[in-house]
Write an enzyme that holds these catalytic residues in place. Structure first.
Site, short mmCIF file in Angstrom:
data_model
loop_
_atom_site.label_atom_id
_atom_site.label_comp_id
_atom_site.label_asym_id
_atom_site.label_seq_id
_atom_site.Cartn_x
_atom_site.Cartn_y
_atom_site.Cartn_z
N GLN A 52 0.82 -1.22 0.00
CA GLN A 52 0.00 0.00 0.00
C GLN A 52 0.85 1.26 0.00
O GLN A 52 0.34 2.34 -0.33
CB GLN A 52 -0.95 0.02 1.20
CG GLN A 52 -2.06 -1.01 1.10
CD GLN A 52 -2.99 -0.91 2.28
OE1 GLN A 52 -2.72 -1.48 3.32
NE2 GLN A 52 -4.08 -0.16 2.14
N CYS A 100 -10.78 0.40 3.43
CA CYS A 100 -9.38 0.22 3.08
C CYS A 100 -8.79 1.59 2.79
O CYS A 100 -9.40 2.40 2.09
CB CYS A 100 -9.26 -0.67 1.84
SG CYS A 100 -7.57 -0.96 1.31
N LEU A 101 -7.59 1.84 3.32
CA LEU A 101 -6.95 3.13 3.08
C LEU A 101 -6.64 3.33 1.59
O LEU A 101 -6.46 4.46 1.16
CB LEU A 101 -5.66 3.23 3.90
CG LEU A 101 -5.86 3.15 5.42
CD1 LEU A 101 -4.51 3.24 6.13
CD2 LEU A 101 -6.81 4.21 5.93
N GLU A 143 -5.43 -7.76 5.22
CA GLU A 143 -4.05 -7.35 4.96
C GLU A 143 -3.30 -8.42 4.16
O GLU A 143 -2.51 -8.10 3.26
CB GLU A 143 -3.31 -7.05 6.26
CG GLU A 143 -3.92 -5.94 7.10
CD GLU A 143 -4.18 -4.65 6.35
OE1 GLU A 143 -3.45 -4.36 5.38
OE2 GLU A 143 -5.12 -3.94 6.72
N HIS A 146 -3.73 -8.09 0.48
CA HIS A 146 -2.89 -7.07 -0.17
C HIS A 146 -1.58 -7.66 -0.67
O HIS A 146 -1.03 -7.20 -1.68
CB HIS A 146 -2.57 -5.93 0.80
CG HIS A 146 -3.65 -4.91 0.96
ND1 HIS A 146 -4.08 -4.11 -0.08
CD2 HIS A 146 -4.39 -4.54 2.03
CE1 HIS A 146 -5.03 -3.29 0.35
NE2 HIS A 146 -5.25 -3.54 1.63
#
Ligand code: ZN
Length: 174
Positions: A52, A100-101, A143, A146
């Site tokens: 990210q 989600c950021l 996570e 990702h």
């Protein structure tokens, strides 16, 4: 330590499979983990994965004391996990409106296995192994995805259960 820019959905780096970490307890790794925690805190996130911030390594952090993003969830221990793996130990599903950021301002309803056992290494190379359920299990699996280039909108239980946080809240859905 520094707050790093969080990549947003559409950036191709978020869709790549990240590489395992091979060196532990190095200044570079400690600096990266520090930046990840600073970035997660600055964004009020529950977790963050290295891709990210554009680092394609199999590293995740997570932890929740209380976050305004998820006011109703239970605490999750502050954790660094490198090269993680997991198995499902309770395959009943639990659903949650995930955010989600990398997908800012939005939420989607995702169902995931309710109980898992995960393991990995911390930044010093020490083993970490835990069973997790509830929000802890959700955060880990989110996570982990990702690290394989998967974002939660790929896992919507129902494609209509996805939208802007303020619209969903105004409608009383979340
Ligand atoms: Zn995310």
């Amino acid at each position: 330590m520094a707050v790093r820019t969080v990549l947003r959905i559409g950036d191709p780096r978020l869709r790549q499979v990240s590489e395992p970490v091979t060196s532990f307890d190095t200044p570079e790794l400690h600096a990266l983990i520090g930046d990840m925690f600073d970035t997660m805190a600055a964004e009020d996130g529950a977790g963050l994965a290295a891709p990210q911030i554009g680092v394609l390594k199999r590293i995740m952090i997570f932890g929740v004391e209380s976050t305004p993003r998820y006011p109703d969830v239970e605490a999750v221990p502050t954790t660094v996990l490198i090269n993680p793996e997991y198995t499902v130990v309770h395959d009943a599903v639990q659903g949650f409106w995930e955010g989600c950021l990398s997908v800012p301002g939005m939420r989607g309803y995702v169902e995931r296995p309710a109980g898992i056992r995960y393991r990995g290494l911390d930044q010093f190379g020490n083993p970490v192994e835990r069973e997790a359920s509830g929000f802890h299990a959700i955060v880990f699996q989110h996570e982990y995805d990702h690290l394989d280039g998967i974002l939660y909108p790929d896992r919507l239980a129902d494609r209509t259960q996805f939208g802007y946080v303020d619209e969903l809240a105004a409608a009383g859905i979340i």
